[in-house]
Design an enzyme around this catalytic site. Structure first.
Site, PDB file in Angstrom:
ATOM      1  CB  SER A   7      -0.869  -0.019   1.268  1.00 27.27           C
ATOM      2  OG  SER A   7      -1.433   1.242   1.534  1.00 27.27           O
ATOM      3  CE1 TYR A  58      -3.975  -1.788   5.102  1.00 26.96           C
ATOM      4  CE2 TYR A  58      -2.968   0.381   4.886  1.00 26.96           C
ATOM      5  CZ  TYR A  58      -3.547  -0.726   4.312  1.00 26.96           C
ATOM      6  OH  TYR A  58      -3.687  -0.791   2.954  1.00 26.96           O
TER       7      TYR A  58
END
Length: 307
Positions: free
Chosen positions: A146, A159
């Site tokens: 990401s 995350y």
């Protein structure tokens, strides 16, 4: 190499029943690849299967898989080999997007998010790399991270940590697999039109003890609505396929981050002490850079090459 060279190659993609995973699966199918896909939801599997059937394509080998289950991952790898006799490409895509203040996180929050986002990648590598090597025809590993692998923020600490971990692992692995003709790519997508924003609603019972506030479904659906503005997953899949074809170590799918990377670059340089390093330390770093370059040219590097 061109995208046509992937025709007939076998790929295993995790989390392929939706989102980026299904986008990659479609891009790979369009390139003539044969597919084994992991999924969790039967309705998603049925919808995706229809896409292949409507186009007269070979229906993928679907494997139901929790990527945190190491034994099940090993079984999945065996199923792929039993079905296709070989495997060339692994795409570690499955992940969860869960947000909350990091200072309030519980062990369960860490265990779930890291277990899926980083542990799932580890399980894929341990299960599939021996199979890809044994094929003897080269191939590629794609680890989907990401932009959070570079950009941190106040609501996504775990995350972000998981994606930083995937980035470091992937960048290191690239050096190791060159001698086998296996490329390695880190993919860092940004906003894609997926249901990733609803991950908190799919939290397993075994990780129920969250330190974050109870999920407000209305608030979560409002946040998830921003994903509708994201890139089409097929476009992301096509960009990933092009990056693989060019054997790029880093694949960015979105262009809107020049300002962030300029800030990272300038902040990093400014943080370096303004002083001259002693010659013996400079030599250590020269050896490290030379070893990295040699690795990317196909050499197997040992610890002795660093001294």
């Amino acid at each position: 190499m061109s995208t046509a060279d992937w025709a007939g190659k076998v790929a295993f993609i995790t989390g392929a029943g939706t989102g980026i995973g299904f986008g990659v699966a479609r891009a790979f199918s369009n390139a003539g690849m044969r597919l084994a896909l992991s999924y969790r939801d039967e309705a998603q599997r049925a919808r995706c299967t229809s896409w292949f059937e409507e186009r007269g394509r070979e229906v993928p080998l679907w494997i139901k898989l929790d990527v945190t289950d190491r034994d099940a991952f090993a079984v999945a790898a065996d199923k792929v080999i039993d079905h296709f006799d070989k495997c060339h490409v692994l795409v570690n895509n499955a992940g969860v997007s869960v947000f909350g203040p990091t200072d309030e996180a519980s062990y369960a929050d860490y265990d779930w998010i890291m277990g899926v986002n980083f542990g799932g990648v580890v399980n894929g590598l341990v299960s599939f790399l021996p199979k890809i090597k044994a094929t003897g025809e080269g191939g590629h590993v794609v680890n989907v991270a990401s932009m959070a692998a570079y950009l941190s923020g106040p609501q996504a600490g775990i995350y972000t940590a998981s994606k930083f971990a995937v980035r470091g692992l992937t960048e290191s692995l690239r050096y190791n697999l060159v001698p086998y003709g296996i490329g390695v790519s880190l993919v860092c997508p940004a906003l894609v039109a997926t249901d990733a924003g609803l991950s908190a609603l799919k939290r397993p019972e075994g990780f129920a003890g969250s330190g974050f506030a109870p999920v407000d479904e209305g608030e979560l659906h409002n946040f998830a609505s921003i994903f509708a503005n994201g890139m089409d997953p097929l476009e992301a899949g096509e960009k990933i396929l092009r990056g693989m074809t060019e054997n790029r170590g880093l694949i960015f799918t979105h262009p809107e981050f020049a300002e962030d990377f300029k800030d990272i670059y300038e902040t990093s340089l400014a943080a370096l002490p303004d002083e001259v390093a002693p010659p013996e330390r400079l030599e250590v770093e020269r050896l490290r850079r030379a070893a990295n370059k040699a690795a990317l040219e196909g050499a197997k590097i040992s610890i002795n090459d660093l001294t």
